[in-house]
Scaffold this motif. Structure first.
Motif, PDB file in Angstrom:
ATOM      1  N   ARG A  42       0.826  -1.210   0.000  1.00 49.66           N
ATOM      2  CA  ARG A  42       0.000   0.000   0.000  1.00 49.66           C
ATOM      3  C   ARG A  42       0.860   1.260   0.000  1.00 49.66           C
ATOM      4  O   ARG A  42       0.435   2.307  -0.498  1.00 49.66           O
ATOM      5  CB  ARG A  42      -0.921   0.010   1.224  1.00 49.66           C
ATOM      6  CG  ARG A  42      -2.063  -0.985   1.140  1.00 49.66           C
ATOM      7  CD  ARG A  42      -2.926  -0.938   2.390  1.00 49.66           C
ATOM      8  NE  ARG A  42      -3.973  -1.953   2.339  1.00 49.66           N
ATOM      9  CZ  ARG A  42      -4.782  -2.247   3.349  1.00 49.66           C
ATOM     10  NH1 ARG A  42      -4.662  -1.598   4.500  1.00 49.66           N
ATOM     11  NH2 ARG A  42      -5.695  -3.180   3.223  1.00 49.66           N
ATOM     12  N   GLY A  74       3.475   1.580  -1.702  1.00 50.50           N
ATOM     13  CA  GLY A  74       4.039   1.759  -3.032  1.00 50.50           C
ATOM     14  C   GLY A  74       5.121   0.783  -3.422  1.00 50.50           C
ATOM     15  O   GLY A  74       5.618   0.825  -4.561  1.00 50.50           O
ATOM     16  N   TYR A  79      -4.531   5.902   6.489  1.00 45.71           N
ATOM     17  CA  TYR A  79      -4.360   5.451   5.102  1.00 45.71           C
ATOM     18  C   TYR A  79      -4.182   3.932   5.040  1.00 45.71           C
ATOM     19  O   TYR A  79      -4.745   3.263   4.179  1.00 45.71           O
ATOM     20  CB  TYR A  79      -3.152   6.149   4.480  1.00 45.71           C
ATOM     21  CG  TYR A  79      -2.859   5.702   3.068  1.00 45.71           C
ATOM     22  CD1 TYR A  79      -3.531   6.276   1.980  1.00 45.71           C
ATOM     23  CD2 TYR A  79      -1.933   4.705   2.814  1.00 45.71           C
ATOM     24  CE1 TYR A  79      -3.270   5.861   0.684  1.00 45.71           C
ATOM     25  CE2 TYR A  79      -1.666   4.283   1.515  1.00 45.71           C
ATOM     26  CZ  TYR A  79      -2.341   4.868   0.461  1.00 45.71           C
ATOM     27  OH  TYR A  79      -2.087   4.436  -0.828  1.00 45.71           O
ATOM     28  N   SER A 135      -4.425  15.415   6.038  1.00 44.92           N
ATOM     29  CA  SER A 135      -5.114  14.473   5.151  1.00 44.92           C
ATOM     30  C   SER A 135      -4.283  13.211   4.983  1.00 44.92           C
ATOM     31  O   SER A 135      -3.091  13.274   4.676  1.00 44.92           O
ATOM     32  CB  SER A 135      -5.346  15.118   3.784  1.00 44.92           C
ATOM     33  OG  SER A 135      -5.657  14.142   2.813  1.00 44.92           O
ATOM     34  N   ALA A 151      -4.517  11.009   2.658  1.00 47.84           N
ATOM     35  CA  ALA A 151      -4.110  10.876   1.255  1.00 47.84           C
ATOM     36  C   ALA A 151      -2.918  11.775   0.958  1.00 47.84           C
ATOM     37  O   ALA A 151      -1.951  11.368   0.316  1.00 47.84           O
ATOM     38  CB  ALA A 151      -5.277  11.211   0.333  1.00 47.84           C
ATOM     39  N   ALA A 152      -2.965  13.017   1.462  1.00 49.21           N
ATOM     40  CA  ALA A 152      -1.867  13.948   1.211  1.00 49.21           C
ATOM     41  C   ALA A 152      -0.592  13.491   1.905  1.00 49.21           C
ATOM     42  O   ALA A 152       0.504  13.635   1.370  1.00 49.21           O
ATOM     43  CB  ALA A 152      -2.259  15.342   1.696  1.00 49.21           C
ATOM     44  N   ARG A 209       0.605  10.372  -0.295  1.00 50.43           N
ATOM     45  CA  ARG A 209       0.669  10.394  -1.761  1.00 50.43           C
ATOM     46  C   ARG A 209       2.095  10.563  -2.274  1.00 50.43           C
ATOM     47  O   ARG A 209       2.579   9.758  -3.083  1.00 50.43           O
ATOM     48  CB  ARG A 209      -0.223  11.518  -2.302  1.00 50.43           C
ATOM     49  CG  ARG A 209      -0.345  11.495  -3.832  1.00 50.43           C
ATOM     50  CD  ARG A 209      -1.212  12.640  -4.330  1.00 50.43           C
ATOM     51  NE  ARG A 209      -2.578  12.533  -3.832  1.00 50.43           N
ATOM     52  CZ  ARG A 209      -3.141  13.426  -3.011  1.00 50.43           C
ATOM     53  NH1 ARG A 209      -2.441  14.471  -2.588  1.00 50.43           N
ATOM     54  NH2 ARG A 209      -4.378  13.275  -2.619  1.00 50.43           N
ATOM     55  N   LEU A 210       2.793  11.599  -1.793  1.00 49.00           N
ATOM     56  CA  LEU A 210       4.148  11.845  -2.287  1.00 49.00           C
ATOM     57  C   LEU A 210       5.098  10.739  -1.859  1.00 49.00           C
ATOM     58  O   LEU A 210       5.947  10.292  -2.641  1.00 49.00           O
ATOM     59  CB  LEU A 210       4.645  13.198  -1.789  1.00 49.00           C
ATOM     60  CG  LEU A 210       3.938  14.425  -2.370  1.00 49.00           C
ATOM     61  CD1 LEU A 210       4.482  15.703  -1.722  1.00 49.00           C
ATOM     62  CD2 LEU A 210       4.102  14.488  -3.879  1.00 49.00           C
ATOM     63  N   THR A 211       4.949  10.289  -0.614  1.00 50.48           N
ATOM     64  CA  THR A 211       5.809   9.208  -0.127  1.00 50.48           C
ATOM     65  C   THR A 211       5.602   7.947  -0.949  1.00 50.48           C
ATOM     66  O   THR A 211       6.558   7.251  -1.310  1.00 50.48           O
ATOM     67  CB  THR A 211       5.498   8.918   1.353  1.00 50.48           C
ATOM     68  OG1 THR A 211       5.681  10.116   2.104  1.00 50.48           O
ATOM     69  CG2 THR A 211       6.394   7.823   1.896  1.00 50.48           C
ATOM     70  N   ARG A 212       4.347   7.652  -1.239  1.00 50.28           N
ATOM     71  CA  ARG A 212       4.031   6.445  -2.004  1.00 50.28           C
ATOM     72  C   ARG A 212       4.645   6.512  -3.399  1.00 50.28           C
ATOM     73  O   ARG A 212       5.206   5.518  -3.890  1.00 50.28           O
ATOM     74  CB  ARG A 212       2.517   6.278  -2.088  1.00 50.28           C
ATOM     75  CG  ARG A 212       2.062   4.932  -2.598  1.00 50.28           C
ATOM     76  CD  ARG A 212       0.544   4.825  -2.575  1.00 50.28           C
ATOM     77  NE  ARG A 212       0.104   3.465  -2.819  1.00 50.28           N
ATOM     78  CZ  ARG A 212       0.012   2.894  -4.016  1.00 50.28           C
ATOM     79  NH1 ARG A 212       0.330   3.594  -5.086  1.00 50.28           N
ATOM     80  NH2 ARG A 212      -0.370   1.636  -4.133  1.00 50.28           N
ATOM     81  N   ALA A 213       4.553   7.670  -4.034  1.00 46.84           N
ATOM     82  CA  ALA A 213       5.130   7.823  -5.374  1.00 46.84           C
ATOM     83  C   ALA A 213       6.647   7.649  -5.335  1.00 46.84           C
ATOM     84  O   ALA A 213       7.235   6.981  -6.190  1.00 46.84           O
ATOM     85  CB  ALA A 213       4.760   9.186  -5.945  1.00 46.84           C
TER      86      ALA A 213
END
Length: 380
Positions: free
Chosen positions: A218, A220, A304, A321, A323-324, A327-331
């Motif tokens: 999850r 990434g 998350y 958030s 998601a926020a 999001r960057l960490t996952r990418a």
């Protein structure tokens, strides 16, 4: 609570002959029967051994095995007799995967696996009864990290290695806690069943294996089927050493998923204690190494990973958030994961050594500078 996808899978029920067997093997009634079974081999050893830190417990068992034999020798023989289904070379990839992703594994374990485990009210009552997690949260988490760090060392789980010894120490610690609760006399067995029983122990293995791999994905990371199977195989043997009955040690990823679904649906019952434990964990580990993340960010990561439904049940809310926050960490992790797959094996090993070294430095800070006060004997 399982994810929406997992809930749909549970509602659909078995679809193949093998799944019919697994759903029956791990039915709620059968799992409930495992709540009446603990770890007789370890418990017999601790009947007359004075309480002390885990390394001292094992040293005393070793001394008595040499002088008296009996139950102490039986325990050591069980731990040092390698089952026929174990192939250390086959589980080597699993060991390396945990070594390679040790730091991120710690974040997932903290924000997902352990938090989700607290929503299982019956097993989490051991932490409530002993007061250990609420009074000395970070130390217990770093001690858990010490075990995970040691089993990912070069010797892994091989008999005689530090990881193997640390798992034996953990097993005796569990026996000591069971004895402590029995002697104190206020454990509500009718309500919570026997403490640290076989279902609880199987759930702990799922937290370190199934839930960690799910969380890493999850976040990434790409984990291949081969890698996932090796990680599962590695923890199957670790679970055996921890005293889990082989009937509760799954033999495939598909069987493991069924056990996870059945066990979660059987035990999921978040209470005020669950909320208190989850918040105490995230609050006490905020701004601590290796991530130094504030509480709100840890809560956002947790939301998350465990999903909004469970987070709401545990009253975990963040001003950040989820998601926020991810999001960057996952990418970034996804890109790094892809890059790692292109590295030659020698470079992967150097990366694993670097991450393991980082873990060692982090744990020494968390555990304190005096090894004589550590719960377990040594740090790989």
């Amino acid at each position: 609570m399982a994810t929406p996808t997992e809930l749909a899978r549970l509602r659909a029920g078995p679809s193949t002959p093998r799944e019919h067997i697994w759903f029956d093997r791990y039915s709620h009634s059968r799992l409930q029967s495992w709540r009446r079974v603990q770890d007789p081999l370890a418990d017999r050893c601790l009947e007359s051994v004075p309480f002390r830190r885990p390394s001292g417990l094992l040293e005393e068992v070793e001394r008595r095995a040499g002088e008296e034999g009996g139950v102490y020798r039986d325990f050591l023989e069980h731990c040092f007799t390698v089952p026929g289904w174990v192939d250390f070379e086959a589980m080597e990839l699993g060991r390396r995967m945990y070594r390679r992703h040790g730091a991120l594994q710690g974040l997932v374990l903290m924000c997902s696996s352990l938090v989700e485990g607290y929503a299982h009210n019956k097993p989490s009552q051991v932490l409530v009864a002993t007061g250990r997690l609420q009074k000395d949260v970070s130390r217990r988490i770093y001690e858990t990290g010490q075990m995970l760090h040691n089993i990912a060392a070069p010797d892994g789980l091989r008999p005689g290695g530090l990881g193997h010894r640390t798992v034996m120490e953990v097993r005796l610690l569990h026996a000591a806690v069971r004895r402590f609760l029995a002697e104190r006399g206020d454990w509500d067995e009718d309500r919570y069943d026997l403490p640290i029983n076989q279902e609880d122990m199987a759930g702990t293995v799922l937290e370190f294996d199934y839930m960690v791999v799910r969380g890493l994905k999850r976040m990434g990371l790409y984990i291949s089927r081969e890698e996932h199977e090796a990680m599962h195989y590695f923890w199957r043997y670790a679970g055996y050493l921890l005293g889990v009955d082989e009937a509760l040690l799954t033999t495939s990823l598909e069987e493991q998923e069924v056990l996870a679904l059945q066990l979660t649906s059987h035990l999921y019952d978040p209470t005020g204690d669950s909320e208190a434990l989850a918040k105490a964990l995230l609050r006490d580990m905020s701004n601590k190494p290796p991530f130094h993340l504030p509480y709100d960010v840890l809560v956002a990561v947790s939301r998350y990973l465990i999903g909004d439904a469970m987070a709401d049940d545990l009253n975990l809310h963040s001003r950040v958030s989820s998601a926020a926050a991810v999001r960057l960490t996952r990418a970034a992790l996804g890109a790094a994961s892809l890059g790692q797959r292109l590295l030659p094996d020698a470079a992967k090993r150097r990366l694993e050594d670097f991450n393991h070294g980082l873990g060692r430095r982090t744990l020494k800070v968390g555990l304190g500078g005096d090894p004589a006060r550590w719960g377990f004997k040594a740090l790989a």
